[in-house]
Design an enzyme around this catalytic site. Structure first.
Site, mmCIF file in Angstrom:
data_model
loop_
_atom_site.group_PDB
_atom_site.id
_atom_site.type_symbol
_atom_site.label_atom_id
_atom_site.label_comp_id
_atom_site.label_asym_id
_atom_site.label_seq_id
_atom_site.Cartn_x
_atom_site.Cartn_y
_atom_site.Cartn_z
ATOM 1 N N ARG A 278 0.813 -1.223 0.000
ATOM 2 C CA ARG A 278 0.000 0.000 0.000
ATOM 3 C C ARG A 278 0.847 1.274 0.000
ATOM 4 O O ARG A 278 0.551 2.229 -0.723
ATOM 5 C CB ARG A 278 -0.888 -0.021 1.252
ATOM 6 C CG ARG A 278 -1.889 1.100 1.333
ATOM 7 C CD ARG A 278 -2.549 1.123 2.722
ATOM 8 N NE ARG A 278 -2.861 -0.170 3.258
ATOM 9 C CZ ARG A 278 -4.040 -0.787 3.124
ATOM 10 N NH1 ARG A 278 -5.027 -0.195 2.498
ATOM 11 N NH2 ARG A 278 -4.240 -1.990 3.638
ATOM 12 N N CYS A 345 -26.124 -3.664 -7.036
ATOM 13 C CA CYS A 345 -27.346 -3.941 -6.271
ATOM 14 C C CYS A 345 -27.030 -4.435 -4.859
ATOM 15 O O CYS A 345 -27.323 -5.585 -4.511
ATOM 16 C CB CYS A 345 -28.185 -4.964 -7.005
ATOM 17 S SG CYS A 345 -28.689 -4.341 -8.601
HETATM 18 N N1 LLP Z 1 3.218 -9.124 3.118
HETATM 19 C C1 LLP Z 1 2.230 -9.962 3.443
HETATM 20 C C2 LLP Z 1 2.570 -11.323 3.866
HETATM 21 C C3 LLP Z 1 0.897 -9.536 3.381
HETATM 22 O O1 LLP Z 1 -0.083 -10.364 3.727
HETATM 23 C C4 LLP Z 1 0.610 -8.217 2.962
HETATM 24 C C5 LLP Z 1 -0.772 -7.746 2.873
HETATM 25 C C6 LLP Z 1 1.682 -7.376 2.612
HETATM 26 C C7 LLP Z 1 2.976 -7.861 2.716
HETATM 27 C C8 LLP Z 1 1.493 -5.961 2.157
HETATM 28 O O2 LLP Z 1 0.886 -5.193 3.128
HETATM 29 P P1 LLP Z 1 0.748 -3.619 2.933
HETATM 30 O O3 LLP Z 1 2.130 -3.027 2.943
HETATM 31 O O4 LLP Z 1 0.065 -3.375 1.629
HETATM 32 O O5 LLP Z 1 -0.061 -3.196 4.087
HETATM 33 N N2 LLP Z 1 -7.136 -5.573 0.835
HETATM 34 C C9 LLP Z 1 -6.772 -4.884 2.059
HETATM 35 C C10 LLP Z 1 -5.340 -5.114 2.450
HETATM 36 C C11 LLP Z 1 -4.971 -6.570 2.601
HETATM 37 C C12 LLP Z 1 -3.526 -6.768 2.931
HETATM 38 C C13 LLP Z 1 -3.164 -8.205 2.908
HETATM 39 N N3 LLP Z 1 -1.795 -8.475 3.137
HETATM 40 C C14 LLP Z 1 -7.089 -3.400 1.912
HETATM 41 O O6 LLP Z 1 -7.600 -3.007 0.880
HETATM 42 O O7 LLP Z 1 -6.866 -2.639 2.835
#
Ligand code: LLP
Length: 425
Positions: A278, A345
């Site tokens: 993110r 919907c």
């Molecule tokens: N590494 C692992 C093992 C992960 O499970 C994740 C995210 C990341 C790295 C990256 O995390 P970040 O830096 O993006 O926070 N769909 C959700 C977020 C799900 C994240 C899942 N794992 C949302 O839209 O907020």
């Protein structure tokens, strides 16, 4: 300044009016700034510079080939969460040694492919999985590089759906069991034990949980050193948040984040891996949609209905996530209170409630900000919406990096029940 700014003729991305791109490509469309992605990869790399490190971008946030290509050119490596993401990484030009492979449910085919390729580390989720990886490696007459994902039982202080580090979550092995599992795995033929992995959650706005998680895995690494297990790296996952809401929480600066993780890791001397998703691509993308209806409500507020909804951007419906919303041609007049909703919907198909916006006309363009991460990546064909188009702006030029899915593409592979068997379209 790179990224999305309000110009004279409305919102722009790196000098290109959003309206110009929407006019050519149509809506809904995601627009990405290559400059912002690049800048953010560089910021991560620079922040960890004082210590041996590798920044493995989490492909799950956005694996559009063009996005991944920009990450690669900026010096990022990748974290893949499925066989599909591994293939995307390869097609984007990454070598197997640039890939760490995570995932709570790896299929035999995915394990075999990762072993065949010889990825940098397969982050194993259980003792059983380590055994299956060892089996695949022995069958291929090779040695697989593995790490163990540990569940430190630490709260991420984030949304419950994106917190992953408590013992009740499905991820990794309980930290108390890890020492014995690693000791056993490190003696097993077919495995080269390289590291420990944690990821406690996503959209974290404080460093506390990360510090605590790092400390627990550092303690484990020391115990393993006492056992004679020589690790190469600690992979502390992703999770650094972004500022979605100008009135809401701010994440710590990347430098402070990196300093905290380096400080925790220092006593081990091990290389540090991080997996930001993110924080690399979130602010680098917006979703552009058109207003298709404007409806007054009995209480004097309005519904603004867009041509994009939870099928294009699921975060608000799934997590109640906040995204800033603006008219692309922003003005100050006629500001009303409205719910900005999609056409799907479902009553949960809402992008923003009680937003203050100038009352748009049908056909006007709306931008939903900070949609670069987990936006297009989580889009679906629900209500038979085509997967949206994606555009990338680079050095004031822009191009379509995924065209809108056609109806034929959507139906490819389906067959009506009345069509004789064997007659696939
Ligand atoms: N590494 C692992 C093992 C992960 O499970 C994740 C995210 C990341 C790295 C990256 O995390 P970040 O830096 O993006 O926070 N769909 C959700 C977020 C799900 C994240 C899942 N794992 C949302 O839209 O907020």
């Amino acid at each position: 300044m790179s990224g999305f700014v309000r110009g004279g003729g409305g919102w722009e991305c790196d000098g290109v009016p959003l309206a110009a791109m929407a006019a050519e490509v149509g809506t809904p469309v995601y627009v990405y700034s290559a400059a912002v992605i690049r800048e953010r990869v560089r910021r991560f790399r620079a922040a960890f510079e004082p210590w041996p490190h590798a920044v493995h971008y989490a492909l799950k946030a956005n694996s559009n080939l063009a996005v991944v290509d920009v990450v690669r050119a900026a010096g990022g490596l990748v974290d893949a969460n499925s066989g599909g993401e591994i293939e995307v990484a390869l097609r984007a030009g990454f070598a197997p040694g640039d890939i760490v492979f995570t995932g709570v449910g790896k299929t035999p085919a995915e394990i075999d492919r990762a072993v065949e390729l010889g990825v940098k580390a397969i982050n194993a989720e259980s003792a059983g999985e380590l055994e299956r990886i060892a089996g695949a490696a022995r069958r291929r007459g090779t040695t697989a590089r593995v790490a163990l994902r540990v569940n430190p039982d630490i709260a991420a202080d984030s949304h419950p759906h994106i917190s992953t580090g408590l013992s009740r979550h499905k991820f990794g092995v309980a930290i108390g069991d890890a020492r014995a599992i690693v000791r056993d795995a490190s003696r097993r033929a077919g495995l080269r034990f390289t590291g420990l992995h944690i990821h406690v959650g996503s959209q974290m706005l404080g460093l506390g949980p990360l510090r605590r998680a790092a400390a627990s895995v550092v303690a484990l690494a020391r115990e393993l050193a006492d056992d004679g297990v020589k690790l190469e790296h600690l992979d502390l996952g992703g999770g650094l948040g972004i500022a979605y809401d100008e009135a809401g929480g701010e994440p710590p600066p990347v430098d402070a984040y990196a300093a905290a993780l380096v400080e925790a890791t220092r006593p081990t001397g091990l290389t540090l891996i991080v997996e930001p998703g993110r924080a690399i691509v979130g602010p680098a993308g917006v979703l552009l949609a058109s207003v298709v209806d404007v409806k007054p409500r009995a209480d004097g507020t309005w519904f603004v209905v867009l041509d994009a909804g939870m099928s294009e951007l699921m975060r608000p419906a799934l997590y109640g996530a906040y995204h800033r919303i603006a008219l692309v041609e922003e003005r100050e007049d006629d500001v009303v209170t409205c719910d900005v909703v999609g056409p799907i919907c479902e009553s949960s198909d809402v992008f923003g409630v009680e937003r203050r916006l100038p009352l748009p006309a049908v056909g006007e363009l709306v931008a939903v900000f900070d949609a670069g991460a987990y936006g297009s990546a989580m889009a679906s064909n629900y209500n038979r919406h085509p997967l949206p188009a994606e555009v990338m702006v680079d050095a004031s030029a822009w191009r379509v990096v995924r065209r809108r899915q056609t109806m034929d593409e959507q139906l490819a592979g389906e067959v009506a029940a009345s069509v004789p068997r064997g007659a696939m379209p």
